[in-house]
Design an enzyme around this catalytic site. Structure first.
Site, PDB file in Angstrom:
ATOM      1  CD  GLU A  35      11.862   5.158   0.570  1.00  8.30           C
ATOM      2  OE1 GLU A  35      10.807   5.753   0.724  1.00  8.30           O
ATOM      3  OE2 GLU A  35      12.008   4.257  -0.276  1.00  8.30           O
ATOM      4  CG  ASN A  51       6.679  -3.677   7.753  1.00  7.59           C
ATOM      5  OD1 ASN A  51       7.233  -2.754   7.158  1.00  7.59           O
ATOM      6  ND2 ASN A  51       6.545  -3.696   9.056  1.00  7.59           N
ATOM      7  CD  GLU A  52       2.421  -6.865   4.466  1.00  7.84           C
ATOM      8  OE1 GLU A  52       2.769  -5.805   3.901  1.00  7.84           O
ATOM      9  OE2 GLU A  52       1.745  -6.878   5.515  1.00  7.84           O
ATOM     10  CB  THR A  93       5.381  12.220   1.412  1.00 10.64           C
ATOM     11  OG1 THR A  93       4.919  10.875   1.558  1.00 10.64           O
ATOM     12  CG2 THR A  93       5.521  12.862   2.789  1.00 10.64           C
ATOM     13  N   GLY A 100       8.350  11.085  -6.770  1.00  5.97           N
ATOM     14  CA  GLY A 100       7.315  10.610  -7.703  1.00  5.97           C
ATOM     15  C   GLY A 100       7.631   9.216  -8.203  1.00  5.97           C
ATOM     16  CE1 TYR A 101      11.983   7.307  -7.384  1.00  9.14           C
ATOM     17  CE2 TYR A 101      12.129   5.211  -6.265  1.00  9.14           C
ATOM     18  CZ  TYR A 101      12.738   6.287  -6.855  1.00  9.14           C
ATOM     19  OH  TYR A 101      14.109   6.330  -6.905  1.00  9.14           O
TER      20      TYR A 101
HETATM   21  C1  LIG Z   1       1.914   7.709   4.084  1.00  4.85           C
HETATM   22  C2  LIG Z   1       2.544   7.244   2.806  1.00  4.85           C
HETATM   23  C3  LIG Z   1       3.461   8.060   2.176  1.00  4.85           C
HETATM   24  C4  LIG Z   1       4.028   7.657   0.969  1.00  4.85           C
HETATM   25  N1  LIG Z   1       4.859   8.540   0.320  1.00  4.85           N
HETATM   26  C5  LIG Z   1       5.283   8.245  -0.919  1.00  4.85           C
HETATM   27  C6  LIG Z   1       6.014   9.199  -1.683  1.00  4.85           C
HETATM   28  O1  LIG Z   1       6.305  10.311  -1.213  1.00  4.85           O
HETATM   29  N2  LIG Z   1       6.365   8.886  -2.948  1.00  4.85           N
HETATM   30  C7  LIG Z   1       6.073   7.676  -3.511  1.00  4.85           C
HETATM   31  O2  LIG Z   1       6.443   7.452  -4.646  1.00  4.85           O
HETATM   32  N3  LIG Z   1       5.380   6.741  -2.825  1.00  4.85           N
HETATM   33  C8  LIG Z   1       4.971   7.010  -1.548  1.00  4.85           C
HETATM   34  N4  LIG Z   1       4.240   6.086  -0.833  1.00  4.85           N
HETATM   35  C9  LIG Z   1       3.824   4.854  -1.519  1.00  4.85           C
HETATM   36  C10 LIG Z   1       4.427   3.585  -0.958  1.00  4.85           C
HETATM   37  O3  LIG Z   1       5.737   3.411  -1.402  1.00  4.85           O
HETATM   38  C11 LIG Z   1       3.495   2.446  -1.418  1.00  4.85           C
HETATM   39  O4  LIG Z   1       2.263   2.615  -0.734  1.00  4.85           O
HETATM   40  C12 LIG Z   1       4.064   1.087  -1.116  1.00  4.85           C
HETATM   41  O5  LIG Z   1       5.147   0.820  -1.954  1.00  4.85           O
HETATM   42  C13 LIG Z   1       2.991  -0.010  -1.298  1.00  4.85           C
HETATM   43  O6  LIG Z   1       2.408   0.083  -2.556  1.00  4.85           O
HETATM   44  P1  LIG Z   1       0.809   0.143  -2.732  1.00  4.85           P
HETATM   45  O7  LIG Z   1       0.256   1.130  -1.771  1.00  4.85           O
HETATM   46  O8  LIG Z   1       0.517   0.310  -4.177  1.00  4.85           O
HETATM   47  O9  LIG Z   1       0.282  -1.291  -2.245  1.00  4.85           O
HETATM   48  P2  LIG Z   1       0.348  -2.650  -3.069  1.00  4.85           P
HETATM   49  O10 LIG Z   1       1.683  -2.806  -3.691  1.00  4.85           O
HETATM   50  O11 LIG Z   1      -0.850  -2.713  -3.964  1.00  4.85           O
HETATM   51  O12 LIG Z   1       0.216  -3.708  -1.916  1.00  4.85           O
HETATM   52  C14 LIG Z   1      -1.049  -3.979  -1.277  1.00  4.85           C
HETATM   53  C15 LIG Z   1      -0.787  -5.029  -0.198  1.00  4.85           C
HETATM   54  O13 LIG Z   1      -0.304  -6.242  -0.806  1.00  4.85           O
HETATM   55  C16 LIG Z   1       0.953  -6.617  -0.245  1.00  4.85           C
HETATM   56  N5  LIG Z   1       1.810  -7.153  -1.304  1.00  4.85           N
HETATM   57  C17 LIG Z   1       2.050  -6.619  -2.518  1.00  4.85           C
HETATM   58  N6  LIG Z   1       2.905  -7.392  -3.220  1.00  4.85           N
HETATM   59  C18 LIG Z   1       3.243  -8.433  -2.405  1.00  4.85           C
HETATM   60  C19 LIG Z   1       4.109  -9.560  -2.540  1.00  4.85           C
HETATM   61  N7  LIG Z   1       4.842  -9.769  -3.654  1.00  4.85           N
HETATM   62  N8  LIG Z   1       4.212 -10.430  -1.482  1.00  4.85           N
HETATM   63  C20 LIG Z   1       3.505 -10.223  -0.329  1.00  4.85           C
HETATM   64  N9  LIG Z   1       2.651  -9.158  -0.158  1.00  4.85           N
HETATM   65  C21 LIG Z   1       2.530  -8.282  -1.174  1.00  4.85           C
HETATM   66  C22 LIG Z   1       1.541  -5.318   0.299  1.00  4.85           C
HETATM   67  O14 LIG Z   1       2.447  -5.556   1.341  1.00  4.85           O
HETATM   68  C23 LIG Z   1       0.278  -4.605   0.805  1.00  4.85           C
HETATM   69  O15 LIG Z   1      -0.060  -5.091   2.083  1.00  4.85           O
HETATM   70  C24 LIG Z   1       3.685   6.416   0.391  1.00  4.85           C
HETATM   71  C25 LIG Z   1       2.784   5.577   1.061  1.00  4.85           C
HETATM   72  C26 LIG Z   1       2.209   5.977   2.240  1.00  4.85           C
HETATM   73  C27 LIG Z   1       1.224   5.056   2.911  1.00  4.85           C
END
Ligand SMILES: Cc1cc2nc3c(=O)[nH]c(=O)nc-3n(C[C@H](O)[C@H](O)[C@H](O)COP(=O)(O)OP(=O)(O)OC[C@H]3O[C@@H](n4cnc5c(N)ncnc54)[C@H](O)[C@@H]3O)c2cc1C
Length: 397
Positions: free
Chosen positions: A244, A383-384, A161, A127-128
């Site tokens: 991780e 990846n960004e 997840t 739960g992050y």
């Molecule tokens: C299938 C799946 C399973 C997951 N499972 C878990 C889980 O079990 N528990 C949990 O806690 N989380 C989970 N996650 C969450 C995951 O960690 C987040 O989706 C991830 O950290 C990206 O955050 P966000 O989706 O809020 O996108 P955002 O942070 O809003 O980013 C949106 C876009 O902007 C880009 N971006 C954001 N900031 C920057 C920057 N500073 N510089 C350049 N580009 C940037 C990102 O790369 C992305 O392309 C999961 C995600 C997926 C897709």
């Protein structure tokens, strides 16, 4: 740096390969090799088989149930599991919360939770992330307010997840709204059966239920479930994220999938001959294989450094980016090879309810698999974000 395996490591590889061959149930192996969907019991069954052998937590200290294997041997084990097509040992308990408990948990927490993680008695979820707190995780808003010997938790997590199966969640909560954002966070262990928790499915592009939203409405969590000190959760959260990324390059699985791709493309026809002999297609496969070989050498370099007790730093970001690019590229070429055969969407076949698909059994799961793998460049730190780390820490920009 010596990137060759020592004779004892080669002997170790033979041992684990034979053990896997003798103990991996054929039905689980077929599901994994054929890109079918795994259910909760599949993960638990394999976890318990490996646990009975004492190998479920190779990265733990021996005193808590680790194997005492070297980093190289841990890598060989992961590679052999991937090669054979075992279900994964899910990371949330063994690789994520356990190292945090071992480093920062109380004796009571270690005594209670670690054996249950080993035996898979508790299924853990992470739960992050929250809406508005993904890459910028420190902006999280889920609140935990102290009320006697409990915290009262309110807020929302997302992308959780396999949270629909979870008994426990390790959760980042805000315990001080006035402090700097990294300083007011705590690390709580939450029983998912607590009153006030609602888990709602998020259905992904491949129409699978792998991730969830989790809502907390006045959930009471005993203070005994706080890990370490209040408001120090960010330190523990970062420690966990370091774990991780271990293994995220998934070279073993990519090697297996590349072999599948080659076999599959040898069966598909283009202009009256096997697709694998088409010069354009085979050039794409060759370019991908070269990337994968380069990635493998990079993984071995990092392991070789780790063996000399140098923790992986920004190299882990390189492995994440390259590893997930290779994984996604393989799924792209699978779909390209399948062509129109990838189109039928056959849930009954994917979920094992039908023995055969309405089209080609090998091709049918490939498009859902392709869609599913879009996730790899997002999760575990997008990846960004990894590229930002590389530009700062390696290139010094
Ligand atoms: C299938 C799946 C399973 C997951 N499972 C878990 C889980 O079990 N528990 C949990 O806690 N989380 C989970 N996650 C969450 C995951 O960690 C987040 O989706 C991830 O950290 C990206 O955050 P966000 O989706 O809020 O996108 P955002 O942070 O809003 O980013 C949106 C876009 O902007 C880009 N971006 C954001 N900031 C920057 C920057 N500073 N510089 C350049 N580009 C940037 C990102 O790369 C992305 O392309 C999961 C995600 C997926 C897709």
């Amino acid at each position: 740096m010596d990137l060759n395996y020592a004779p004892e490591d080669l002997a170790f590889r033979d041992t684990v390969r034979s053990w896997i061959a003798a103990n991996l149930p054929a039905d689980l192996q077929q599901k994994v090799l054929n890109h079918k969907r795994l259910v909760r019991d599949d993960y638990v069954r394999w976890h318990r088989i490996v646990h009975r052998q004492g190998w479920v937590a190779p990265n733990w200290p021996v005193e808590y149930g680790g194997t005492g294997w070297s980093k190289v041997q841990q890598h060989i084990w992961e590679e052999e599991c991937a090669r054979a097509g075992t279900p994964p040992i899910l990371p949330f308990g063994v690789n994520m919360v356990a190292p945090v408990l071992i480093a920062f948990g109380s004796d009571a927490q270690k005594r209670h939770y670690l054996p249950r993680i080993l035996s898979c008695e508790d299924w853990w979820c992470q739960g992050y992330s929250e809406p508005g707190a993904g890459s910028d995780l420190a902006s999280l808003k889920t609140r935990a307010q102290r009320d006697g010997d409990h915290y009262i938790v309110n807020g929302q997590k997302t992308w959780t997840t396999l949270g629909q199966h979870a008994d426990m969640m390790f959760c980042l909560v805000r315990t001080d709204a006035d402090a700097r954002k990294q300083e007011g966070i705590s690390f709580l262990l939450i029983d998912m059966k607590s009153p006030g928790i609602t888990v709602r499915p998020i259905i992904t592009l491949d129409e699978d239920h792998e991730v969830n939203e989790v809502f907390f409405d006045n959930v009471r969590v005993p203070v005994a479930n706080l890990v370490g000190e209040e408001n120090r959760g960010w330190t523990y959260a970062k420690y966990l994220l370091g774990h991780e990324r271990t293994g995220i390059a998934a070279v073993g699985r990519s090697k297996r999938e590349l072999a599948f791709l080659k076999g599959f493309a040898a069966r598909m026809q283009k202009d009256g001959r096997p697709l694998i002999f088409d010069p354009l297609f085979s050039a794409k496969v060759a370019a991908l294989e070269i990337e994968l070989m380069a990635l493998e050498v990079t993984v071995l370099r990092v392991i070789s450094q780790e063996a000399r007790r140098k923790a992986p730093g920004p190299e882990a970001s390189m492995l994440k980016v390259k590893g997930t690019e290779v994984q996604q590229r393989i799924t792209e070429l699978m779909v390209e090879a399948a062509g129109p055969l990838a189109l039928p969407f056959d849930v009954a076949f994917l979920e094992g309810e039908a023995a055969h698909s309405s089209a080609d059994d090998d091709a049918a799961p490939l498009l859902p698999y392709y869609f599913n793998y879009r996730k790899t460049s997002i999760y575990g730190g997008s990846n960004e974000i990894q590229k930002n780390i590389i530009t700062q820490m390696i290139l010094g920009l």
